[in-house]
Design a protein around this motif. Structure first.
Motif, PDB file in Angstrom:
ATOM      1  N   ALA A 297       0.820  -1.211   0.000  1.00  9.00           N
ATOM      2  CA  ALA A 297       0.000   0.000   0.000  1.00  9.00           C
ATOM      3  C   ALA A 297       0.856   1.264   0.000  1.00  9.00           C
ATOM      4  CB  ALA A 297      -0.935  -0.007   1.206  1.00  9.00           C
ATOM      5  N   ASP A 298       2.048   1.171   0.535  1.00  7.57           N
ATOM      6  CA  ASP A 298       2.949   2.310   0.661  1.00  7.57           C
ATOM      7  C   ASP A 298       3.634   2.618  -0.675  1.00  7.57           C
ATOM      8  OD1 ASP A 298       4.624   4.238   1.983  1.00  7.57           O
ATOM      9  OD2 ASP A 298       6.198   2.720   2.014  1.00  7.57           O
ATOM     10  N   ALA A 299       3.374   3.792  -1.238  1.00  9.38           N
ATOM     11  CA  ALA A 299       3.935   4.163  -2.543  1.00  9.38           C
ATOM     12  C   ALA A 299       5.454   4.241  -2.501  1.00  9.38           C
ATOM     13  CB  ALA A 299       3.355   5.491  -3.014  1.00  9.38           C
ATOM     14  N   ARG A 300       6.026   4.694  -1.386  1.00  9.46           N
ATOM     15  CA  ARG A 300       7.489   4.764  -1.296  1.00  9.46           C
ATOM     16  C   ARG A 300       8.109   3.375  -1.381  1.00  9.46           C
ATOM     17  NH1 ARG A 300       9.189   8.505   3.568  1.00  9.46           N
ATOM     18  NH2 ARG A 300      11.229   7.682   2.986  1.00  9.46           N
ATOM     19  N   SER A 301       7.463   2.389  -0.801  1.00  9.39           N
ATOM     20  CA  SER A 301       7.973   1.013  -0.896  1.00  9.39           C
ATOM     21  C   SER A 301       7.879   0.507  -2.335  1.00  9.39           C
ATOM     22  CB  SER A 301       7.203   0.085   0.042  1.00  9.39           C
ATOM     23  OG  SER A 301       7.434   0.433   1.387  1.00  9.39           O
ATOM     24  N   ARG A 302       6.800   0.843  -3.028  1.00 11.01           N
ATOM     25  CA  ARG A 302       6.672   0.439  -4.437  1.00 11.01           C
ATOM     26  C   ARG A 302       7.766   1.089  -5.280  1.00 11.01           C
ATOM     27  NH1 ARG A 302       1.317   1.549  -3.257  1.00 11.01           N
ATOM     28  NH2 ARG A 302       1.208   3.338  -4.674  1.00 11.01           N
ATOM     29  N   ARG A 303       8.028   2.365  -5.020  1.00  9.77           N
ATOM     30  CA  ARG A 303       9.093   3.070  -5.757  1.00  9.77           C
ATOM     31  C   ARG A 303      10.450   2.435  -5.475  1.00  9.77           C
ATOM     32  NH1 ARG A 303       6.368   8.284  -4.120  1.00  9.77           N
ATOM     33  NH2 ARG A 303       7.831   8.265  -2.393  1.00  9.77           N
ATOM     34  N   SER A 304      10.710   2.135  -4.208  1.00  8.10           N
ATOM     35  CA  SER A 304      11.982   1.510  -3.834  1.00  8.10           C
ATOM     36  C   SER A 304      12.127   0.140  -4.481  1.00  8.10           C
ATOM     37  CB  SER A 304      12.099   1.389  -2.319  1.00  8.10           C
ATOM     38  OG  SER A 304      12.137   2.650  -1.723  1.00  8.10           O
ATOM     39  N   SER A 305      11.041  -0.604  -4.496  1.00  8.01           N
ATOM     40  CA  SER A 305      11.059  -1.922  -5.112  1.00  8.01           C
ATOM     41  C   SER A 305      11.401  -1.831  -6.598  1.00  8.01           C
ATOM     42  CB  SER A 305       9.695  -2.591  -4.912  1.00  8.01           C
ATOM     43  OG  SER A 305       9.656  -3.821  -5.552  1.00  8.01           O
ATOM     44  N   LEU A 306      10.778  -0.894  -7.279  1.00  6.69           N
ATOM     45  CA  LEU A 306      11.067  -0.689  -8.703  1.00  6.69           C
ATOM     46  C   LEU A 306      12.518  -0.256  -8.916  1.00  6.69           C
ATOM     47  CD1 LEU A 306       7.715   0.976  -9.729  1.00  6.69           C
ATOM     48  CD2 LEU A 306       8.639  -1.144 -10.705  1.00  6.69           C
ATOM     49  N   SER A 307      13.038   0.550  -8.008  1.00  6.28           N
ATOM     50  CA  SER A 307      14.440   0.975  -8.109  1.00  6.28           C
ATOM     51  C   SER A 307      15.389  -0.207  -7.990  1.00  6.28           C
ATOM     52  CB  SER A 307      14.763   2.010  -7.023  1.00  6.28           C
ATOM     53  OG  SER A 307      14.070   3.190  -7.243  1.00  6.28           O
ATOM     54  N   VAL A 308      15.108  -1.085  -7.031  1.00  9.64           N
ATOM     55  CA  VAL A 308      15.940  -2.274  -6.847  1.00  9.64           C
ATOM     56  C   VAL A 308      15.913  -3.135  -8.109  1.00  9.64           C
ATOM     57  CG1 VAL A 308      16.089  -4.486  -5.617  1.00  9.64           C
ATOM     58  CG2 VAL A 308      15.808  -2.364  -4.337  1.00  9.64           C
ATOM     59  N   LEU A 309      14.723  -3.379  -8.616  1.00 10.85           N
ATOM     60  CA  LEU A 309      14.604  -4.216  -9.814  1.00 10.85           C
ATOM     61  C   LEU A 309      15.297  -3.571 -11.015  1.00 10.85           C
ATOM     62  CD1 LEU A 309      10.903  -5.311  -9.290  1.00 10.85           C
ATOM     63  CD2 LEU A 309      12.935  -6.771  -9.106  1.00 10.85           C
ATOM     64  N   THR A 310      15.198  -2.254 -11.127  1.00 13.06           N
ATOM     65  CA  THR A 310      15.858  -1.543 -12.225  1.00 13.06           C
ATOM     66  C   THR A 310      17.372  -1.647 -12.089  1.00 13.06           C
ATOM     67  OG1 THR A 310      13.994  -0.021 -12.436  1.00 13.06           O
ATOM     68  CG2 THR A 310      16.086   0.691 -13.386  1.00 13.06           C
ATOM     69  N   LEU A 311      17.901  -1.471 -10.887  1.00 11.46           N
ATOM     70  CA  LEU A 311      19.344  -1.607 -10.676  1.00 11.46           C
ATOM     71  C   LEU A 311      19.835  -2.995 -11.069  1.00 11.46           C
ATOM     72  CD1 LEU A 311      19.788   0.217  -7.267  1.00 11.46           C
ATOM     73  CD2 LEU A 311      20.892   0.826  -9.413  1.00 11.46           C
ATOM     74  N   ILE A 312      19.088  -4.003 -10.675  1.00 13.07           N
ATOM     75  CA  ILE A 312      19.470  -5.379 -10.996  1.00 13.07           C
ATOM     76  C   ILE A 312      19.419  -5.602 -12.506  1.00 13.07           C
ATOM     77  CG2 ILE A 312      18.733  -7.797 -10.783  1.00 13.07           C
ATOM     78  CD1 ILE A 312      17.967  -7.079  -7.842  1.00 13.07           C
ATOM     79  N   ALA A 313      18.362  -5.112 -13.156  1.00 14.01           N
ATOM     80  CA  ALA A 313      18.214  -5.299 -14.602  1.00 14.01           C
ATOM     81  C   ALA A 313      19.257  -4.513 -15.388  1.00 14.01           C
ATOM     82  CB  ALA A 313      16.804  -4.903 -15.036  1.00 14.01           C
TER      83      ALA A 313
ATOM     84  N   GLN B  12      -0.882   2.249 -13.980  1.00 17.99           N
ATOM     85  CA  GLN B  12      -2.166   2.807 -13.547  1.00 17.99           C
ATOM     86  C   GLN B  12      -2.078   3.395 -12.139  1.00 17.99           C
ATOM     87  OE1 GLN B  12      -4.682   2.630 -15.877  1.00 17.99           O
ATOM     88  NE2 GLN B  12      -3.100   1.692 -17.138  1.00 17.99           N
ATOM     89  N   ASP B  13      -0.902   3.310 -11.506  1.00 17.54           N
ATOM     90  CA  ASP B  13      -0.726   3.768 -10.128  1.00 17.54           C
ATOM     91  C   ASP B  13      -0.978   5.273 -10.022  1.00 17.54           C
ATOM     92  OD1 ASP B  13       0.822   2.368  -7.576  1.00 17.54           O
ATOM     93  OD2 ASP B  13       0.957   4.558  -7.572  1.00 17.54           O
ATOM     94  N   GLN B  14      -1.493   5.702  -8.881  1.00  9.40           N
ATOM     95  CA  GLN B  14      -1.750   7.119  -8.651  1.00  9.40           C
ATOM     96  C   GLN B  14      -0.459   7.921  -8.480  1.00  9.40           C
ATOM     97  OE1 GLN B  14      -4.384   7.394  -5.317  1.00  9.40           O
ATOM     98  NE2 GLN B  14      -6.150   6.683  -6.481  1.00  9.40           N
ATOM     99  N   ASP B  15       0.581   7.271  -8.010  1.00  2.00           N
ATOM    100  CA  ASP B  15       1.853   7.943  -7.757  1.00  2.00           C
ATOM    101  C   ASP B  15       2.653   8.068  -9.065  1.00  2.00           C
ATOM    102  OD1 ASP B  15       4.863   7.930  -7.034  1.00  2.00           O
ATOM    103  OD2 ASP B  15       3.892   8.416  -5.126  1.00  2.00           O
ATOM    104  N   THR B  16       2.990   9.279  -9.425  1.00  7.97           N
ATOM    105  CA  THR B  16       3.728   9.548 -10.663  1.00  7.97           C
ATOM    106  C   THR B  16       5.082   8.858 -10.665  1.00  7.97           C
ATOM    107  OG1 THR B  16       2.668  11.706 -10.815  1.00  7.97           O
ATOM    108  CG2 THR B  16       4.653  11.400 -12.125  1.00  7.97           C
ATOM    109  N   HIS B  17       5.745   8.850  -9.519  1.00 10.06           N
ATOM    110  CA  HIS B  17       7.076   8.248  -9.446  1.00 10.06           C
ATOM    111  C   HIS B  17       7.032   6.729  -9.588  1.00 10.06           C
ATOM    112  CE1 HIS B  17       8.973  12.063  -8.622  1.00 10.06           C
ATOM    113  NE2 HIS B  17       8.030  12.301  -7.726  1.00 10.06           N
ATOM    114  N   VAL B  18       5.965   6.116  -9.163  1.00  9.06           N
ATOM    115  CA  VAL B  18       5.797   4.675  -9.365  1.00  9.06           C
ATOM    116  C   VAL B  18       5.658   4.407 -10.863  1.00  9.06           C
ATOM    117  CG1 VAL B  18       4.271   2.687  -8.991  1.00  9.06           C
ATOM    118  CG2 VAL B  18       4.845   4.196  -7.082  1.00  9.06           C
TER     119      VAL B  18
END
Length: 156
Positions: free
Chosen positions: A77-93, A117-123
């Motif tokens: 539910a936490d948008a910052r956690s979703r952003r962090s998760s995407l950052s980790v996956l991007t770094l790995i990729a 479709q996320d409400q958070d632009t950064h996500v």
């Protein structure tokens, strides 16, 4: 646990020599001890730690546990956690074709499309960055993004 995770993060940020010792810990071990907690703060710290390890130590990109943990945080539910998760996956990729393939093999791509479709632009931006990081390595990975509906998801 919060203090230990913060300390490891600081060590890796400031000293590659000490960080290499920390990186010898399996990401899976860190995740089992720290990431298994339900605390949002611990989740964010765990993701930050994995991101730092993936940045400085490419072998972390080959550890499936890091990708699986980041995948599990994509839908919090936490948008910052979703952003962090995407950052980790991007770094790995970004590190290598092998890292991108590990991300793809975890069947993350369909879920990433939903994040447009996320409400958070950064996500949404993070989801686009992840797809770019995956598709840059080989024509096959680019074709995978296109053939699974990536272009349609991006244009929505």
């Amino acid at each position: 646990q919060e203090s230990a995770t913060f300390a490891l993060t600081s060590i890796i940020k400031h000293s590659k020599e000490l960080g290499s010792v920390a990186s010898q810990l399996e990401v899976d071990t860190i995740i089992m001890t720290v990431g298994s907690e339900t605390s949002v703060t611990l989740t964010r710290l765990s993701l930050s730690l994995i991101a730092l390890m993936a940045t400085h130590f490419p072998e972390v990109s080959k550890q499936r546990g890091a990708v699986q943990y980041a995948k599990s945080c994509l839908y919090l539910a936490d948008a910052r956690s979703r952003r962090s998760s995407l950052s980790v996956l991007t770094l790995i990729a970004q590190h290598s074709t092998e890292g991108a393939e590990v991300v793809v093999q975890e069947d993350i791509i369909p879920g990433v499309y939903k994040l447009f479709q996320d409400q958070d632009t950064h996500v949404r931006m993070g989801a686009g960055s992840l797809l770019a990081a995956i598709s840059k390595h080989t024509p096959e990975l680019s074709a995978l993004i296109v053939n699974t509906g990536g272009v349609t998801a991006l244009l929505r």
